[in-house]
Scaffold this motif. Structure first.
Motif, PDB file in Angstrom:
ATOM      1  N   GLU A  67       1.146  -0.935   0.089  1.00  0.00           N
ATOM      2  CA  GLU A  67      -0.177   0.118   0.345  1.00  0.00           C
ATOM      3  C   GLU A  67       1.019   0.839   0.029  1.00  0.00           C
ATOM      4  O   GLU A  67       1.507   1.487   0.085  1.00  0.00           O
ATOM      5  CB  GLU A  67      -0.775   0.268   1.202  1.00  0.00           C
ATOM      6  CG  GLU A  67      -1.812   1.194   1.299  1.00  0.00           C
ATOM      7  CD  GLU A  67      -3.075   1.073  -0.428  1.00  0.00           C
ATOM      8  OE1 GLU A  67      -3.857   1.887  -0.514  1.00  0.00           O
ATOM      9  OE2 GLU A  67      -3.695  -0.216  -0.167  1.00  0.00           O
ATOM     10  N   GLY A  68       0.568   2.024  -0.649  1.00  0.00           N
ATOM     11  CA  GLY A  68       1.438   3.332  -0.630  1.00  0.00           C
ATOM     12  C   GLY A  68       2.786   3.525  -1.659  1.00  0.00           C
ATOM     13  O   GLY A  68       3.257   4.866  -1.750  1.00  0.00           O
ATOM     14  N   PHE A  69       2.966   2.032  -1.923  1.00  0.00           N
ATOM     15  CA  PHE A  69       3.981   1.560  -2.214  1.00  0.00           C
ATOM     16  C   PHE A  69       4.312   3.165  -3.496  1.00  0.00           C
ATOM     17  O   PHE A  69       5.769   3.694  -4.669  1.00  0.00           O
ATOM     18  CB  PHE A  69       4.623   0.662  -3.368  1.00  0.00           C
ATOM     19  CG  PHE A  69       5.975   0.318  -3.795  1.00  0.00           C
ATOM     20  CD1 PHE A  69       6.860   0.510  -3.018  1.00  0.00           C
ATOM     21  CD2 PHE A  69       6.158   0.346  -4.926  1.00  0.00           C
ATOM     22  CE1 PHE A  69       7.974  -0.074  -3.552  1.00  0.00           C
ATOM     23  CE2 PHE A  69       7.142  -0.196  -5.692  1.00  0.00           C
ATOM     24  CZ  PHE A  69       8.902  -0.269  -4.482  1.00  0.00           C
ATOM     25  N   VAL A  70       3.360   2.831  -4.893  1.00  0.00           N
ATOM     26  CA  VAL A  70       3.151   3.950  -5.647  1.00  0.00           C
ATOM     27  C   VAL A  70       3.609   4.986  -6.076  1.00  0.00           C
ATOM     28  O   VAL A  70       4.377   6.408  -6.341  1.00  0.00           O
ATOM     29  CB  VAL A  70       2.139   2.763  -6.803  1.00  0.00           C
ATOM     30  CG1 VAL A  70       2.620   4.252  -7.999  1.00  0.00           C
ATOM     31  CG2 VAL A  70       2.914   1.806  -7.799  1.00  0.00           C
ATOM     32  N   ALA A  71       2.970   5.463  -4.339  1.00  0.00           N
ATOM     33  CA  ALA A  71       2.402   7.336  -4.911  1.00  0.00           C
ATOM     34  C   ALA A  71       4.230   7.617  -3.901  1.00  0.00           C
ATOM     35  O   ALA A  71       4.217   8.694  -4.088  1.00  0.00           O
ATOM     36  CB  ALA A  71       1.835   7.450  -3.696  1.00  0.00           C
ATOM     37  N   ALA A  72       4.630   6.810  -3.090  1.00  0.00           N
ATOM     38  CA  ALA A  72       6.291   7.023  -2.706  1.00  0.00           C
ATOM     39  C   ALA A  72       6.769   7.445  -3.114  1.00  0.00           C
ATOM     40  O   ALA A  72       7.715   8.037  -3.685  1.00  0.00           O
ATOM     41  CB  ALA A  72       6.447   6.299  -2.337  1.00  0.00           C
ATOM     42  N   PHE A  73       6.890   7.275  -4.886  1.00  0.00           N
ATOM     43  CA  PHE A  73       7.472   7.835  -5.978  1.00  0.00           C
ATOM     44  C   PHE A  73       7.071   8.805  -6.906  1.00  0.00           C
ATOM     45  O   PHE A  73       7.473   9.085  -8.153  1.00  0.00           O
ATOM     46  CB  PHE A  73       7.915   6.164  -6.797  1.00  0.00           C
ATOM     47  CG  PHE A  73       8.823   5.040  -6.474  1.00  0.00           C
ATOM     48  CD1 PHE A  73      10.229   5.550  -6.683  1.00  0.00           C
ATOM     49  CD2 PHE A  73       8.290   4.296  -5.738  1.00  0.00           C
ATOM     50  CE1 PHE A  73      10.892   5.034  -5.349  1.00  0.00           C
ATOM     51  CE2 PHE A  73       9.240   3.675  -5.026  1.00  0.00           C
ATOM     52  CZ  PHE A  73      10.437   3.121  -5.119  1.00  0.00           C
ATOM     53  N   GLY A  74       5.614   9.508  -6.276  1.00  0.00           N
ATOM     54  CA  GLY A  74       5.323  10.201  -7.012  1.00  0.00           C
ATOM     55  C   GLY A  74       4.931   9.761  -8.242  1.00  0.00           C
ATOM     56  O   GLY A  74       4.117  11.395  -9.176  1.00  0.00           O
ATOM     57  N   ALA A  75       4.166   8.889  -8.282  1.00  0.00           N
ATOM     58  CA  ALA A  75       3.628   8.373  -9.504  1.00  0.00           C
ATOM     59  C   ALA A  75       1.999   8.379  -9.582  1.00  0.00           C
ATOM     60  O   ALA A  75       1.329   8.250  -8.389  1.00  0.00           O
ATOM     61  CB  ALA A  75       3.767   7.115 -10.085  1.00  0.00           C
ATOM     62  N   SER A  76       1.005   8.551 -10.262  1.00  0.00           N
ATOM     63  CA  SER A  76      -0.398   8.439 -10.034  1.00  0.00           C
ATOM     64  C   SER A  76      -0.710   6.400 -10.249  1.00  0.00           C
ATOM     65  O   SER A  76      -0.458   6.264 -11.365  1.00  0.00           O
ATOM     66  CB  SER A  76      -1.162   9.326 -10.533  1.00  0.00           C
ATOM     67  OG  SER A  76      -2.386   9.038 -11.007  1.00  0.00           O
TER      68      SER A  76
END
Length: 80
Positions: A67-76
């Motif tokens: 959870e939140g892995f992709v968001a941590a890289f600033g991607a949508s």
């Protein structure tokens, strides 16, 4: 095979080849054994396919991102 050190100097390459092929060569000084040439253990190669069968385990959730892995890289996460 026994050989004097003085003679071994002249035949060194041949003696190494013989030791590689499994022969034990005893070097002598004044007729007394002082050293021994033996071949080194050969490296055991693993088969290319199936060498790690049963030694690797992949968890069922391997492809699931935390959870939140992709968001941590600033991607949508929105595909649009």
């Amino acid at each position: 095979m026994k050989i004097a050190i003085a003679d071994a100097k002249a035949r060194f390459a041949d003696l190494i080849r013989r030791a590689e092929n499994g022969e034990n060569i005893v070097l002598t000084r004044h007729g007394k054994p002082v050293a021994q040439l033996t071949g080194a253990p050969r490296a055991q190669s693993l088969p290319l396919f199936g060498a790690l069968k049963g030694r690797i385990r992949i968890d069922p959730d391997f492809d699931t991102l935390p959870e939140g892995f992709v968001a941590a890289f600033g991607a949508s996460t929105d595909p649009e």
